[in-house]
Design an enzyme around this catalytic site. Structure first.
Site, PDB file in Angstrom:
ATOM      1  N   TYR A 159      45.626  41.975  41.216  1.00 35.64           N
ATOM      2  CA  TYR A 159      45.929  40.945  42.215  1.00 35.64           C
ATOM      3  C   TYR A 159      45.559  39.600  41.611  1.00 35.64           C
ATOM      4  O   TYR A 159      44.745  38.850  42.149  1.00 35.64           O
ATOM      5  CB  TYR A 159      45.190  41.201  43.527  1.00 35.64           C
ATOM      6  N   HIS A 207      44.895  36.050  39.958  1.00 37.01           N
ATOM      7  CA  HIS A 207      44.926  34.652  40.386  1.00 37.01           C
ATOM      8  C   HIS A 207      44.640  33.766  39.179  1.00 37.01           C
ATOM      9  O   HIS A 207      44.450  34.283  38.060  1.00 37.01           O
ATOM     10  CB  HIS A 207      43.937  34.424  41.531  1.00 37.01           C
ATOM     11  N   HIS A 235      41.818  34.719  36.726  1.00 32.22           N
ATOM     12  CA  HIS A 235      42.186  35.722  35.718  1.00 32.22           C
ATOM     13  C   HIS A 235      43.037  35.100  34.612  1.00 32.22           C
ATOM     14  O   HIS A 235      42.859  35.401  33.435  1.00 32.22           O
ATOM     15  CB  HIS A 235      42.991  36.859  36.359  1.00 32.22           C
TER      16      HIS A 235
END
Lengths: 276, 276
Positions: free
Chosen positions: B30, B32, B35
């Site tokens: 997931y 963002h 990351h």
């Protein structure tokens, strides 16, 4: 053969062999023919052979023999050289543990039986130092003797659970002519104890030749034979599945380990057979 | 970019890059911008970049959000490709844990504070999966975000204690324009909670701008600011040495972490600043 005591120096040396297969024999030294068989096998199967000698304090209990564990690094160095070792790694305790480590590795269930039950914390110390040595040496294969069959089971579980990129190679027990399993600790034995200690393999061989199918009979035969020996004090006698080390109700249709730990005077000896 | 789901396949692919530097970004997906900053840094510093996406059940407590943790592998794959990842590794839980693992890694002391105290077992799960991923990827460098500053401290301790041949690269927290630290869990926040959650960084910035030297004053200012926010429910507010996470009586002459964990509705957010 190069004899290296620093972690970083070993890493630098081994870096140039990154594309070759590295065989690793981790030991606590005071080498005997059992160790030399591990080295021989590694020599046959790998391009580079690394032998470590490190008496690991983490795997000794407070009342165990860490400080008096036999050491003779000069003799070991000579034997290692003759056996064809490429790198002998013998770090100090300070090199391995420059400060108090906070990290430890636990392997549940299979460490609660046999030696794990007699020696709390032992296998955590083994798992932790083996992990550290694997990270230092990065071996393709690592060689362990089956006298410490539970250690082999623990290391194999560790490697599987943590996806270590290493193959564990268990090697058969090497024995004296009279059957006593080779161990660095045999040097502790008095002459009388040394003679009487042969009962362990004699009793195990009797089981192997004609194994009763129920574990209870195996235990009671062994108990009878060993306890008839004056200097013997039984720590445990057990029959378990191998390598899972679960209780069994029969020895049929599976591999079982028949394992004993017996004190002769202050010296604790272990031995085992696998029934397949 | 190759997207790989099998451990053995990744090993085979990476084997050909053994002589090059591998940068590794372990995540729970997931993705963002936080990351993406880790990936960018790895891209700059290494020849090969491996990103893992694995929501690790071992690091979630029984009442935590493992099953509803946000996942969107197709979007992640697209973002990873655009960011220059070479190998995306997204194993299933069955691939990582084909049977119940018996092995776990414990890091003492520093895991008893902050999130370790609120989330028993969490850091053992983190240490265990990081070890496993390191064994699969064999990275030269691994990139971790400082939002999880305690995780960075735990992983650095793990690497030091177990002599992992990997360099840990801690990377700064990435924030939204209004200061909220990026987190995959921000998606859980209601519109009201999202607005109110900005109190965390506002309060931390107030401390950073003008830090009282005694930890008690820092804690009480933060407590006052955060508890004045209607939807906020404080889990912890603490001031500790970093990375040792020991209690301190002053913030002078050392690096300290000012760390908070606060629930907004059911969503637990963490944030921190380091005072050097």
């Amino acid at each position: 053969m190069k004899h290296i005591k620093q972690i970083n120096q070993l890493r630098v040396e081994l870096k140039q062999f990154a594309s070759q297969t590295i065989g690793f024999v981790p030991t606590m030294g005071y080498l005997h023919l059992g160790h030399l068989e591990l080295i021989k096998r590694a020599r046959e199967e790998c391009d580079i052979v690394v032998l470590s000698i490190f008496v690991n304090p983490l795997q000794f209990g407070p009342n165990e023999d860490f400080s008096r564990y036999p050491r003779d690094i000069e003799r070991d160095e000579q034997l290692a050289k003759e056996a064809g070792v490429d790198f002998l790694f013998s770090p100090s305790v300070e090199e391995m543990y420059p400060e108090k480590p906070l990290t430890h590795i636990e392997v549940d269930e299979i460490t609660s039986k046999l030696c794990g039950s007699s020696r709390p914390g032992h296998f955590s110390g083994v798992a932790t130092v083996v992990t550290k040595l694997f990270h230092i040496v990065s071996p393709d294969r690592a060689y362990f003797g089956l006298k410490d069959a539970q250690q082999v089971a623990v290391v194999e579980q560790l490697v599987k659970d943590l996806s270590f990129p290493v193959e564990i190679v268990p090697c058969d027990i090497v024995r004296e002519e009279d059957g006593l399993a080779l161990s660095s600790r045999n040097v502790y034995l008095s002459s009388d104890a040394r003679k009487q200690a042969t009962v362990l393999y004699r009793a195990l061989k009797e089981i192997q030749a004609n194994p009763p199918s129920d574990p209870e009979s195996i235990r009671s035969i062994l108990h009878e034979r060993i306890s008839a020996t004056p200097l013997a004090r039984i720590d445990y006698i057990d029959v378990l599945s191998y390598p899972g080390l679960q209780a069994v109700t029969t020895i049929e249709n599976q591999t079982v380990i028949v394992a004993v730990a017996v004190y002769f005077d202050q010296t604790r000896l272990i031995d085992n057979i696998l029934l397949r």
